[in-house]
Design a protein around this motif. Structure first.
Motif, PDB file in Angstrom:
ATOM      1  N   LYS A 125       0.833  -1.216   0.000  1.00  0.00           N
ATOM      2  CA  LYS A 125       0.000   0.000   0.000  1.00  0.00           C
ATOM      3  C   LYS A 125       0.861   1.257   0.000  1.00  0.00           C
ATOM      4  N   TRP A 126       2.009   1.238   0.679  1.00  0.00           N
ATOM      5  CA  TRP A 126       2.863   2.431   0.696  1.00  0.00           C
ATOM      6  C   TRP A 126       3.356   2.754  -0.712  1.00  0.00           C
ATOM      7  N   ARG A 127       3.599   1.726  -1.515  1.00  0.00           N
ATOM      8  CA  ARG A 127       4.080   1.956  -2.882  1.00  0.00           C
ATOM      9  C   ARG A 127       2.977   2.626  -3.719  1.00  0.00           C
ATOM     10  N   GLU A 128       1.747   2.149  -3.562  1.00  0.00           N
ATOM     11  CA  GLU A 128       0.617   2.774  -4.260  1.00  0.00           C
ATOM     12  C   GLU A 128       0.477   4.234  -3.842  1.00  0.00           C
ATOM     13  N   GLU A 129       0.509   4.490  -2.537  1.00  0.00           N
ATOM     14  CA  GLU A 129       0.368   5.862  -2.050  1.00  0.00           C
ATOM     15  C   GLU A 129       1.469   6.759  -2.585  1.00  0.00           C
ATOM     16  N   MET A 130       2.708   6.263  -2.601  1.00  0.00           N
ATOM     17  CA  MET A 130       3.822   7.062  -3.140  1.00  0.00           C
ATOM     18  C   MET A 130       3.560   7.431  -4.602  1.00  0.00           C
ATOM     19  N   PHE A 131       3.059   6.484  -5.364  1.00  0.00           N
ATOM     20  CA  PHE A 131       2.763   6.744  -6.772  1.00  0.00           C
ATOM     21  C   PHE A 131       1.743   7.871  -6.897  1.00  0.00           C
ATOM     22  N   TYR A 132       0.642   7.784  -6.145  1.00  0.00           N
ATOM     23  CA  TYR A 132      -0.414   8.788  -6.262  1.00  0.00           C
ATOM     24  C   TYR A 132       0.048  10.160  -5.777  1.00  0.00           C
ATOM     25  N   ILE A 133       0.785  10.185  -4.692  1.00  0.00           N
ATOM     26  CA  ILE A 133       1.305  11.459  -4.193  1.00  0.00           C
ATOM     27  C   ILE A 133       2.237  12.079  -5.236  1.00  0.00           C
ATOM     28  N   GLY A 134       3.111  11.260  -5.801  1.00  0.00           N
ATOM     29  CA  GLY A 134       4.044  11.757  -6.821  1.00  0.00           C
ATOM     30  C   GLY A 134       3.331  12.288  -8.045  1.00  0.00           C
ATOM     31  N   GLU A 156       9.394   5.591   5.551  1.00  0.00           N
ATOM     32  CA  GLU A 156       9.631   4.761   6.739  1.00  0.00           C
ATOM     33  C   GLU A 156       9.017   3.370   6.560  1.00  0.00           C
ATOM     34  N   GLU A 157       7.794   3.312   6.014  1.00  0.00           N
ATOM     35  CA  GLU A 157       7.156   2.017   5.759  1.00  0.00           C
ATOM     36  C   GLU A 157       7.973   1.198   4.761  1.00  0.00           C
ATOM     37  N   ALA A 158       8.452   1.848   3.722  1.00  0.00           N
ATOM     38  CA  ALA A 158       9.268   1.157   2.722  1.00  0.00           C
ATOM     39  C   ALA A 158      10.547   0.624   3.367  1.00  0.00           C
TER      40      ALA A 158
END
Length: 178
Positions: A125-134, A156-158
């Protein structure tokens, strides 16, 4: 928006795979041409995505199919699925050249479908969130989107996931302390 023009002058498929308005096809799930599967596969055609996790999953799927651990549907079923996908794009008014575009959530749905095929972990989920934020940042501040970040919690999660992964390799753990 960066996009490649697909062109394979070295590949003679006797017309089984064509490039028409930048659609490489017909391809089952953007990878296997039904008439030539599993002997021919394409890795890396989708765009506007987080590329490396997707391409790794596509590669794992191809490897699982080639090793016999995973079976593909019949040629007819793959063609039906592919035709249904193309019909859906056409009904939505999406030109062929956008066949391999994966906007919104479709890339993560696709990634997780690939992961399920290979019995591999789903996208974090952190990877998905990073994509959307970016992506939001790119569209809102195209010239300065790299300057300010507000995703330290995701980093931090990554890192925590990375440490968990590395714990499987104790001989490499000292590298994390440097």
């Amino acid at each position: 928006m960066v996009r490649y023009k697909y062109y394979f002058p070295f590949l003679d498929t006797k017309g089984e795979v064509t490039v028409d308005d930048n659609r490489v096809g017909p391809l089952y799930k953007h990878v296997f041409p039904p008439a030539l599967a599993p002997g021919l596969s394409f890795i890396g055609l989708p765009w506007q995505i987080t590329p490396f996790p997707m391409f790794e999953l596509q590669s794992k799927w191809v490897a699982a199919v080639l090793s016999g651990r995973v079976s593909l549907p019949s040629q007819e079923e793959m063609m039906e699925d592919t035709k249904a996908f193309y019909d859906k794009l056409e009904a939505s008014g999406i030109p062929k050249r956008y066949t391999h575009l994966m906007p919104d959530d479709s890339q993560f749905e696709y990634d997780n479908w690939l992961a399920d095929q290979c019995d591999y972990p789903r996208i974090e989920k952190w990877r998905e969130e990073m994509f959307y934020i970016g992506f939001k940042r790119i569209y809102a501040q195209s010239a300065t989107y790299r300057d300010n970040w507000d995703d330290d919690h995701l980093i931090e999660e990554a890192y925590d996931d990375f440490v968990k992964f590395m714990s499987s390799y104790p001989e490499l753990l000292p590298m994390l302390k440097t």
